[in-house]
Design a protein around this motif. Structure first.
Motif, PDB file in Angstrom:
ATOM      1  N   GLY A  89      47.534  34.019  41.158  1.00  0.00           N
ATOM      2  CA  GLY A  89      46.197  34.323  41.675  1.00  0.00           C
ATOM      3  C   GLY A  89      45.077  34.209  40.647  1.00  0.00           C
ATOM      4  O   GLY A  89      43.942  34.606  40.915  1.00  0.00           O
ATOM      5  N   LYS A  90      45.358  33.618  39.495  1.00  0.00           N
ATOM      6  CA  LYS A  90      44.363  33.533  38.414  1.00  0.00           C
ATOM      7  C   LYS A  90      43.139  32.716  38.835  1.00  0.00           C
ATOM      8  O   LYS A  90      42.000  33.151  38.685  1.00  0.00           O
TER       9      LYS A  90
ATOM     10  N   HIS B 141      45.126  33.000  55.042  1.00  0.00           N
ATOM     11  CA  HIS B 141      45.921  33.205  56.254  1.00  0.00           C
ATOM     12  C   HIS B 141      46.685  34.525  56.103  1.00  0.00           C
ATOM     13  O   HIS B 141      46.077  35.558  55.944  1.00  0.00           O
ATOM     14  N   HIS B 142      48.032  34.471  56.098  1.00  0.00           N
ATOM     15  CA  HIS B 142      48.746  35.750  55.980  1.00  0.00           C
ATOM     16  C   HIS B 142      49.283  35.967  54.567  1.00  0.00           C
ATOM     17  O   HIS B 142      50.092  36.847  54.336  1.00  0.00           O
ATOM     18  N   ASN B 143      48.817  35.134  53.660  1.00  0.00           N
ATOM     19  CA  ASN B 143      49.327  35.206  52.288  1.00  0.00           C
ATOM     20  C   ASN B 143      48.345  36.011  51.431  1.00  0.00           C
ATOM     21  O   ASN B 143      47.259  35.530  51.102  1.00  0.00           O
ATOM     22  N   GLU B 144      48.729  37.236  51.087  1.00  0.00           N
ATOM     23  CA  GLU B 144      47.828  38.057  50.269  1.00  0.00           C
ATOM     24  C   GLU B 144      47.976  37.656  48.804  1.00  0.00           C
ATOM     25  O   GLU B 144      49.018  37.899  48.182  1.00  0.00           O
ATOM     26  N   VAL B 145      46.947  37.012  48.292  1.00  0.00           N
ATOM     27  CA  VAL B 145      47.012  36.391  46.971  1.00  0.00           C
ATOM     28  C   VAL B 145      46.489  37.341  45.887  1.00  0.00           C
ATOM     29  O   VAL B 145      47.003  37.363  44.771  1.00  0.00           O
ATOM     30  N   LEU B 146      45.474  38.122  46.215  1.00  0.00           N
ATOM     31  CA  LEU B 146      44.984  39.158  45.297  1.00  0.00           C
ATOM     32  C   LEU B 146      45.173  40.503  45.996  1.00  0.00           C
ATOM     33  O   LEU B 146      44.668  40.712  47.101  1.00  0.00           O
ATOM     34  N   LYS B 147      45.903  41.380  45.332  1.00  0.00           N
ATOM     35  CA  LYS B 147      46.301  42.631  46.000  1.00  0.00           C
ATOM     36  C   LYS B 147      45.644  43.851  45.354  1.00  0.00           C
ATOM     37  O   LYS B 147      46.318  44.839  45.086  1.00  0.00           O
ATOM     38  N   GLY B 148      44.373  43.722  45.049  1.00  0.00           N
ATOM     39  CA  GLY B 148      43.688  44.873  44.456  1.00  0.00           C
ATOM     40  C   GLY B 148      43.548  44.717  42.961  1.00  0.00           C
ATOM     41  O   GLY B 148      44.187  45.423  42.184  1.00  0.00           O
ATOM     42  N   ILE B 149      42.715  43.771  42.561  1.00  0.00           N
ATOM     43  CA  ILE B 149      42.516  43.496  41.128  1.00  0.00           C
ATOM     44  C   ILE B 149      41.332  44.312  40.615  1.00  0.00           C
ATOM     45  O   ILE B 149      40.245  44.279  41.191  1.00  0.00           O
ATOM     46  N   ASP B 150      41.561  45.013  39.513  1.00  0.00           N
ATOM     47  CA  ASP B 150      40.479  45.683  38.781  1.00  0.00           C
ATOM     48  C   ASP B 150      40.311  44.976  37.453  1.00  0.00           C
ATOM     49  O   ASP B 150      41.304  44.673  36.788  1.00  0.00           O
ATOM     50  N   LEU B 151      39.079  44.730  37.086  1.00  0.00           N
ATOM     51  CA  LEU B 151      38.842  44.126  35.759  1.00  0.00           C
ATOM     52  C   LEU B 151      37.446  44.486  35.289  1.00  0.00           C
ATOM     53  O   LEU B 151      36.473  44.347  36.035  1.00  0.00           O
ATOM     54  N   ASP B 152      37.349  44.934  34.052  1.00  0.00           N
ATOM     55  CA  ASP B 152      36.049  45.152  33.410  1.00  0.00           C
ATOM     56  C   ASP B 152      35.955  44.257  32.192  1.00  0.00           C
ATOM     57  O   ASP B 152      36.914  44.157  31.425  1.00  0.00           O
ATOM     58  N   VAL B 153      34.810  43.605  32.039  1.00  0.00           N
ATOM     59  CA  VAL B 153      34.567  42.808  30.845  1.00  0.00           C
ATOM     60  C   VAL B 153      33.223  43.229  30.277  1.00  0.00           C
ATOM     61  O   VAL B 153      32.187  43.059  30.941  1.00  0.00           O
ATOM     62  N   ASP B 154      33.252  43.778  29.085  1.00  0.00           N
ATOM     63  CA  ASP B 154      31.995  44.174  28.443  1.00  0.00           C
ATOM     64  C   ASP B 154      31.246  42.959  27.926  1.00  0.00           C
ATOM     65  O   ASP B 154      31.840  41.906  27.692  1.00  0.00           O
ATOM     66  N   ARG B 155      29.963  43.136  27.741  1.00  0.00           N
ATOM     67  CA  ARG B 155      29.129  42.061  27.192  1.00  0.00           C
ATOM     68  C   ARG B 155      29.680  41.579  25.851  1.00  0.00           C
ATOM     69  O   ARG B 155      30.021  42.385  25.002  1.00  0.00           O
TER      70      ARG B 155
END
Ligand SMILES: Nc1ncnc2c1ncn2[C@@H]1O[C@H](COP(=O)(O)OP(=O)(O)OP(=O)(O)O)[C@@H](O)[C@H]1O
Ligand SMILES: [Mg+2]
Length: 258
Positions: free
Chosen positions: A41-42, A14-28
């Motif tokens: 927001g996990k 709705h109007h609740n921004e829960v993730l506000k631009g998440i960057d994540l890299d996970v290598d093999r």
């Protein structure tokens, strides 16, 4: 490209921004532990990776595949359900509650998806299931029903069940937080083994000793943003941000005075 490459992921309810631009890299082969206060927001982020939620903005790639969408000249088109299901099959997820089928034995729970979804033969599926039960230390309980197993045992079956689909990536959402304290260790031990075997994992957990020992990277989220990320010795051992410091000291005092 890293196995998981998330760029500027946004998500609102709705109007609740829960993730506000998440960057994540996970290598093999790497383990990322995700920490943060309730509501940060996990879970939503894990669900976005696994396409249980659609995202509003940004991109998530898993093993070079854009999750949920096709990119045609920079414009995103939602994939068909069948295509999304195929992507999701590559990702294993373990929840706080074990969600085993109550009327199926441990073994039957594990063979279910490979049989139904992948059409594996009974023999192949059962052989792998037995190996996995052995791996999580429950070969002797293969015929037990969930109600006959402890919470820790049920969670180990749930891990084996996720592994039966031979995922590229495993997501864990507070896998030990519903367990009695004396059962936490056996589940963490299985996860530790899995990490040592080279599984790529994203783990939401507040088990600091697990994060410190097993994580390659610890990510602290608050209010839908990544506040701080880095090796555990930095983020847990010497946090730079006041929000991280406050969260960790609160966690420590809860641990000491539950
Ligand atoms: N399906 C939904 N509909 C509406 N709001 C939602 C939904 N799922 C999550 N939210 C809201 O999104 C925010 C983040 O929730 P989320 O479950 O991702 O947090 P979390 O970090 O996993 O918290 P916790 O530590 O309590 O598990 C919360 O404000 C929550 O109320
Ligand atoms: Mg959660």
């Amino acid at each position: 490209m890293p196995l998981v490459h998330a760029v500027n992921v946004t998500k609102s309810f709705h109007h609740n921004e829960v993730l506000k631009g998440i960057d994540l890299d996970v290598d093999r082969g790497q383990v990322v532990c995700l920490l943060g206060p309730s509501g940060s927001g996990k879970t939503t982020f894990l669900r976005c990776i696994n396409q249980l939620e659609t995202i509003d903005g940004g991109r998530i790639w898993v093993d070079d595949e854009l999750m949920g969408y096709a990119d045609r000249d920079g414009k995103l088109y939602r994939l068909k359900n069948k295509e999304i299901a195929a992507q999701r099959r590559e990702i294993g997820m373990v929840f706080q509650r074990f969600n085993l089928f109550p009327h199926k034995t441990a073994l039957e729970n594990i063979v279910e998806a490979p049989r139904q979804v992948k059409g594996e033969s009974k023999k192949t599926a059962r052989e792998r299931a037995m190996k996995l039960l052995d791996r999580v230390g429950l070969a002797d309980r293969c015929n037990a029903y969930p109600a006959q197993l402890s919470g820790g045992q049920q969670q180990r079956v749930a891990i084996a069940r996720a592994l039966a689909m031979q995922p590229k990536l495993m997501l864990f959402d507070e896998p030990t937080s519903a367990l009695d304290p004396e059962l936490v260790g056996e589940v963490l031990a299985v996860m530790r083994e899995l990490a040592l075997d080279g599984m790529t994992m994203i783990v939401v957990t507040h088990e600091m000793s697990f994060a410190r020992d097993v994580a390659d990277t610890v990510v602290f989220m608050d209010g839908g943003v990544v506040v701080e990320a880095g090796p555990p010795k930095d983020v847990i051992g010497n946090p730079q941000h006041s929000r991280t410091q406050a969260f960790l000291s609160r966690l420590r005092s809860e641990h000491e005075h539950p």
